[in-house]
Enzyme design. Structure first.
Site, PDB file in Angstrom:
ATOM      1  N   LYS A   9       0.725 -60.066 -48.352  1.00 59.85           N
ATOM      2  CA  LYS A   9      -0.881 -60.343 -49.097  1.00 59.85           C
ATOM      3  C   LYS A   9      -1.649 -61.074 -48.487  1.00 59.85           C
ATOM      4  O   LYS A   9      -1.160 -62.370 -47.908  1.00 59.85           O
ATOM      5  CB  LYS A   9      -0.375 -60.588 -50.700  1.00 59.85           C
ATOM      6  CG  LYS A   9       0.180 -62.125 -51.051  1.00 59.85           C
ATOM      7  CD  LYS A   9      -0.928 -62.988 -51.152  1.00 59.85           C
ATOM      8  CE  LYS A   9      -0.141 -64.406 -51.163  1.00 59.85           C
ATOM      9  NZ  LYS A   9      -0.808 -65.638 -50.783  1.00 59.85           N
ATOM     10  N   GLY A 102       1.193 -68.651 -46.414  1.00 59.70           N
ATOM     11  CA  GLY A 102       0.292 -68.280 -47.538  1.00 59.70           C
ATOM     12  C   GLY A 102       0.210 -66.770 -47.539  1.00 59.70           C
ATOM     13  O   GLY A 102      -0.881 -66.152 -47.967  1.00 59.70           O
ATOM     14  N   LEU A 103       1.474 -65.989 -46.944  1.00 60.03           N
ATOM     15  CA  LEU A 103       1.361 -64.591 -47.009  1.00 60.03           C
ATOM     16  C   LEU A 103       2.254 -63.865 -47.889  1.00 60.03           C
ATOM     17  O   LEU A 103       2.583 -62.757 -47.926  1.00 60.03           O
ATOM     18  CB  LEU A 103       1.549 -64.080 -45.506  1.00 60.03           C
ATOM     19  CG  LEU A 103       0.535 -64.671 -44.442  1.00 60.03           C
ATOM     20  CD1 LEU A 103       0.995 -64.253 -43.100  1.00 60.03           C
ATOM     21  CD2 LEU A 103      -0.818 -63.886 -44.731  1.00 60.03           C
ATOM     22  N   ALA A 104       2.894 -64.693 -48.867  1.00 61.24           N
ATOM     23  CA  ALA A 104       3.738 -64.236 -49.814  1.00 61.24           C
ATOM     24  C   ALA A 104       5.142 -63.570 -49.079  1.00 61.24           C
ATOM     25  O   ALA A 104       5.738 -62.826 -49.674  1.00 61.24           O
ATOM     26  CB  ALA A 104       3.253 -63.160 -50.752  1.00 61.24           C
ATOM     27  N   GLY A 105       5.610 -64.049 -48.039  1.00 57.12           N
ATOM     28  CA  GLY A 105       6.814 -63.650 -47.411  1.00 57.12           C
ATOM     29  C   GLY A 105       7.911 -63.576 -48.103  1.00 57.12           C
ATOM     30  O   GLY A 105       8.522 -62.486 -47.970  1.00 57.12           O
ATOM     31  N   GLY A 106       8.221 -64.576 -48.989  1.00 61.96           N
ATOM     32  CA  GLY A 106       9.503 -64.304 -49.525  1.00 61.96           C
ATOM     33  C   GLY A 106       9.337 -63.370 -50.836  1.00 61.96           C
ATOM     34  O   GLY A 106      10.063 -62.504 -51.225  1.00 61.96           O
ATOM     35  N   ASP A 140       3.818 -64.768 -57.394  1.00 60.49           N
ATOM     36  CA  ASP A 140       3.172 -63.629 -56.774  1.00 60.49           C
ATOM     37  C   ASP A 140       4.006 -62.321 -56.735  1.00 60.49           C
ATOM     38  O   ASP A 140       3.500 -61.616 -55.907  1.00 60.49           O
ATOM     39  CB  ASP A 140       3.230 -63.921 -55.219  1.00 60.49           C
ATOM     40  CG  ASP A 140       2.094 -65.014 -54.889  1.00 60.49           C
ATOM     41  OD1 ASP A 140       1.188 -65.441 -55.777  1.00 60.49           O
ATOM     42  OD2 ASP A 140       2.194 -65.902 -53.845  1.00 60.49           O
TER      43      ASP A 140
HETATM   44  P1  ATP Z   1       3.075 -67.787 -50.947  1.00 58.03           P
HETATM   45  O1  ATP Z   1       2.034 -67.039 -49.965  1.00 58.03           O
HETATM   46  O2  ATP Z   1       3.862 -67.323 -52.110  1.00 58.03           O
HETATM   47  O3  ATP Z   1       2.970 -69.196 -51.279  1.00 58.03           O
HETATM   48  P2  ATP Z   1       4.364 -68.288 -48.262  1.00 58.03           P
HETATM   49  O4  ATP Z   1       4.026 -67.119 -47.367  1.00 58.03           O
HETATM   50  O5  ATP Z   1       3.735 -69.657 -48.242  1.00 58.03           O
HETATM   51  O6  ATP Z   1       4.393 -67.828 -49.933  1.00 58.03           O
HETATM   52  P3  ATP Z   1       7.247 -67.965 -47.884  1.00 58.03           P
HETATM   53  O7  ATP Z   1       7.054 -67.336 -46.435  1.00 58.03           O
HETATM   54  O8  ATP Z   1       7.628 -67.008 -49.054  1.00 58.03           O
HETATM   55  O9  ATP Z   1       5.820 -68.739 -48.127  1.00 58.03           O
HETATM   56  O10 ATP Z   1       8.269 -69.244 -47.615  1.00 58.03           O
HETATM   57  C1  ATP Z   1       8.288 -70.217 -48.477  1.00 58.03           C
HETATM   58  C2  ATP Z   1       9.784 -70.691 -48.497  1.00 58.03           C
HETATM   59  O11 ATP Z   1      10.543 -69.793 -49.210  1.00 58.03           O
HETATM   60  C3  ATP Z   1      10.222 -71.042 -47.012  1.00 58.03           C
HETATM   61  O12 ATP Z   1      10.579 -72.347 -46.999  1.00 58.03           O
HETATM   62  C4  ATP Z   1      11.535 -70.050 -47.037  1.00 58.03           C
HETATM   63  O13 ATP Z   1      12.757 -70.668 -46.500  1.00 58.03           O
HETATM   64  C5  ATP Z   1      11.831 -69.747 -48.635  1.00 58.03           C
HETATM   65  N1  ATP Z   1      12.149 -68.422 -48.565  1.00 58.03           N
HETATM   66  C6  ATP Z   1      12.995 -67.842 -49.465  1.00 58.03           C
HETATM   67  N2  ATP Z   1      13.507 -66.654 -49.557  1.00 58.03           N
HETATM   68  C7  ATP Z   1      12.517 -65.982 -48.495  1.00 58.03           C
HETATM   69  C8  ATP Z   1      12.465 -64.765 -47.632  1.00 58.03           C
HETATM   70  N3  ATP Z   1      12.896 -63.346 -48.144  1.00 58.03           N
HETATM   71  N4  ATP Z   1      11.500 -64.805 -46.827  1.00 58.03           N
HETATM   72  C9  ATP Z   1      11.028 -65.819 -46.296  1.00 58.03           C
HETATM   73  N5  ATP Z   1      10.860 -66.956 -46.883  1.00 58.03           N
HETATM   74  C10 ATP Z   1      11.841 -67.234 -48.096  1.00 58.03           C
END
Ligand code: ATP
Length: 286
Positions: A9, A102-106, A140
């Protein structure tokens, strides 16, 4: 076996309305799903929950935990609890979404596990039920279940689906460095910005197809906090705007910058940031 696309996202806007008693912040954000996605495959298993991840396509992926700390694994646990069944599942994830970006990967992997287990075990849970499970895992996750374009309120879990908007092309630039979401909000609290995107107005502008006016109104309350830690965010924005982006803004708590553009400018915008050290992705609204 079922396969789910776990889409990333971007936050077209991010407004912070205040701190809440539960430690979260009251937010108002316009969220947009994009086509950049992990692939999440699920198989029934008699041996409880297991997870394998192929992280060779992303930087730093070896640091993502592959146990119950992984949001995908947590989603499987919460799904079992909600259903009151010991549904075993073998999860296989191919990561393409950069982490801590910041792309909600997890969160999107967790959402894909919830959608996928619902199909695998034919449990017929509604989207509203999946979102209820999802909000236990992260703010998210409900948006990642629903996708499209949504206004997200509360701590991000109260969703209003918006009329689908034009599928603009997007160039993402993820500079070197990571920003943890709790750090960004804490730093913001010490020095709150006076940035408040007019979300109601933007939604009306979308409804009238008045996109250029809407883009001018996009802003992110966490952007200045993030720029102080990673100044490259400001440089990427400036390069992408000079190359003709309609808007260039940081997503979520950063540090990824997205540029919205028509197809004919994609190449020029990508080129403008290619020597910056940032990872560049070309994608589109989904
Ligand atoms: P958001 O936009 O929701 O803040 P984000 O993109 O900034 O998320 P993520 O990529 O979700 O952040 O990663 C944040 C933390 O979550 C990382 O430190 C990672 O180790 C942990 N994590 C747990 N599960 C996952 C997963 N399936 N994929 C990626 N990171 C994960």
């Amino acid at each position: 076996m079922v396969s789910e696309k776990a889409r990333a996202k971007i936050n077209l806007t991010l407004d912070i309305l205040g701190a809440r008693a539960d430690g979260y912040h009251e937010v108002s954000m316009i969220m947009q799903a994009i086509d950049l996605a992990d692939t999440v495959e699920l198989e029934k298993s008699s041996g409880g929950i297991s997870l394998e991840m192929d992280t060779t396509k992303i930087i730093g992926g070896e640091n993502i935990p592959c146990d119950e700390k992984n949001l995908a694994w947590r989603a499987a646990i919460e799904f079992q609890k909600f259903c009151g069944e010991n549904f075993g599942v073998k999860i296989n994830i191919e990561k393409r979404i950069p982490m801590a970006a910041g792309l909600a990967g997890g969160s999107t992997d967790a959402a894909a596990v919830l959608r996928g287990m619902n199909r695998l075990y034919e449990t017929n849970l509604t989207d509203a039920q999946l979102c209820k499970i999802g909000e236990k895992i992260g703010s998210d996750v409900p948006f990642c279940i629903i996708g499209g374009t949504c206004l997200a309120e509360g701590r991000g879990e109260i969703l209003t689906q918006l009329t689908p908007i034009k599928k603009f092309d997007v160039v993402l630039a993820k500079p070197v460095g990571e920003i943890s979401t709790p750090w960004a909000y804490k730093t913001y609290d010490d020095n709150p910005a006076k940035i408040h995107p007019p979300n109601a107005e933007i939604i009306k502008q979308f409804e009238h197809g008045n996109y250029d006016a809407a883009f001018k109104n996009f802003s992110n309350a966490l952007e200045n906090v993030a720029i102080k830690k990673i100044p490259a965010i400001a440089e990427l924005k400036s390069k992408m705007l000079t190359a003709g982006a309609k808007v260039a803004l940081m997503s979520g708590s950063g540090p990824t910058v997205f540029a919205v553009t028509d197809e004919h400018n994609v190449e020029k915008i990508s080129q403008s940031v290619k020597d910056s050290g940032a990872q560049v992705f070309v994608t589109k609204f989904f």
